[in-house]
Write a protein that holds these residues in place. Structure first.
Motif, short mmCIF file in Angstrom:
data_model
loop_
_atom_site.label_atom_id
_atom_site.label_comp_id
_atom_site.label_asym_id
_atom_site.label_seq_id
_atom_site.Cartn_x
_atom_site.Cartn_y
_atom_site.Cartn_z
N PRO A 1 27.34 37.02 40.61
CA PRO A 1 28.42 36.61 39.71
C PRO A 1 28.27 37.30 38.36
N VAL A 2 29.39 37.57 37.72
CA VAL A 2 29.37 38.17 36.39
C VAL A 2 29.16 37.07 35.35
N ASP A 3 28.28 37.32 34.39
CA ASP A 3 28.03 36.34 33.33
C ASP A 3 29.22 36.27 32.38
N MET A 4 29.62 35.06 32.04
CA MET A 4 30.67 34.89 31.05
C MET A 4 30.09 35.09 29.65
N GLU A 5 30.96 35.42 28.71
CA GLU A 5 30.55 35.66 27.34
C GLU A 5 30.92 34.47 26.47
N ILE B 1 36.09 43.03 33.06
CA ILE B 1 36.46 42.57 34.40
C ILE B 1 37.91 42.12 34.44
N THR B 2 38.30 41.27 33.49
CA THR B 2 39.64 40.68 33.54
C THR B 2 40.75 41.70 33.29
N ASN B 3 40.45 42.76 32.54
CA ASN B 3 41.48 43.75 32.22
C ASN B 3 41.43 44.99 33.12
N ARG B 4 40.58 45.00 34.10
CA ARG B 4 40.48 46.17 34.96
C ARG B 4 41.72 46.28 35.85
N VAL B 5 42.00 47.47 36.28
CA VAL B 5 43.13 47.72 37.17
C VAL B 5 42.70 47.42 38.60
N VAL B 6 43.37 46.48 39.23
CA VAL B 6 43.06 46.10 40.61
C VAL B 6 44.25 46.45 41.48
N THR B 7 44.00 47.13 42.58
CA THR B 7 45.10 47.62 43.42
C THR B 7 45.17 46.92 44.78
N LYS B 8 44.29 45.95 45.00
CA LYS B 8 44.32 45.22 46.27
C LYS B 8 43.79 43.80 46.02
N THR B 9 43.91 42.95 47.02
CA THR B 9 43.42 41.58 46.91
C THR B 9 41.93 41.59 46.57
N GLU B 10 41.55 40.79 45.57
CA GLU B 10 40.16 40.79 45.11
C GLU B 10 39.79 39.42 44.54
N LYS C 1 46.94 38.61 38.66
CA LYS C 1 45.65 37.91 38.54
C LYS C 1 45.89 36.44 38.23
N PHE C 2 45.15 35.58 38.93
CA PHE C 2 45.16 34.14 38.68
C PHE C 2 43.70 33.71 38.50
#
Length: 200
Positions: free
Chosen positions: A64-68, A81-90, A151-152
């Motif tokens: 898991p990624v650590d929250m800041e 992580i939250t602003n990355r470009v995602v092109t498929k279900t993730e 993203k949700f």
């Protein structure tokens, strides 16, 4: 209590009231002592649930990624992580402010309105984790009528109770979807993570 009835029979009202009050106060005090003692005994008892679990080496298992921490000491998901470009279900799992507490983001394309929620399992024994609470505490309403990935994500943590701090094990997280139209629930995604349980 016998003395209370004895005093009442002799019509010593004030003495009987004082005696009853002292007796009740003593019982209440002893009960509080018992509850506090039981609480600390439970806290000091080590959780052995994950002691003999092994993390498989032949499958993909992410961390898991650590929250800041933000300016007001609130948890924040990293922008990387939250602003990355995602092109498929993730699916992305985040460590919240204590081990065993988690949040997540889920990226998905066009989908009807409904609710997603998580199911989690210890991988080597396929044992359900926090089965009685996880679906409710991890649920999100989603709807994406577009062809783009949306993203949700959670705004509060959920808890995995099995295990203890410093005793990592492998967990499989499944994203399930319950459509508003009454159709059958279906699994949308699955991903493995190395996790820890929350120290109670």
């Amino acid at each position: 209590m016998i003395s209370v009835f004895f005093q009442l029979s002799k019509k010593e009202w004030l003495k009987s009231i004082v005696t009853a009050f002292l007796f009740g106060g003593t019982v209440f005090f002893l009960f509080i002592i018992y509850l506090v003692t039981a609480f600390f005994i439970e806290q000091d008892t080590p959780d052995t649930w994950a002691d003999h679990l092994t993390i498989p080496k032949n499958i993909q298992i992410d961390n898991p990624v650590d929250m800041e921490f933000g300016g007001r000491l609130e948890d924040m998901k990293p922008d990387s992580i939250t602003n990355r470009v995602v092109t498929k279900t993730e699916f992305q799992l985040y460590n919240s402010f204590q081990p065993g507490l988690y949040e997540y983001d889920f990226w998905v394309g066009k989908i009807e309105s409904g609710k997603i929620y998580l199911k989690a399992f210890e991988i080597t024994h396929n044992e359900a984790l926090s089965d009685d609470r996880l679906a409710r505490s991890s649920s999100l309403y989603i709807y994406n009528p577009t062809d783009s990935i949306m993203k949700f994500g959670t705004s509060d943590h959920f808890t995995i109770y099995e295990g203890d701090w410093g005793k990592p094990y492998a967990g499989r997280f499944e994203v399930w979807f319950k459509p508003d139209n009454g159709k059958k629930e279906r699994k949308l995604f699955s991903k493995n993570y190395k996790i820890e349980g929350w120290m109670r």
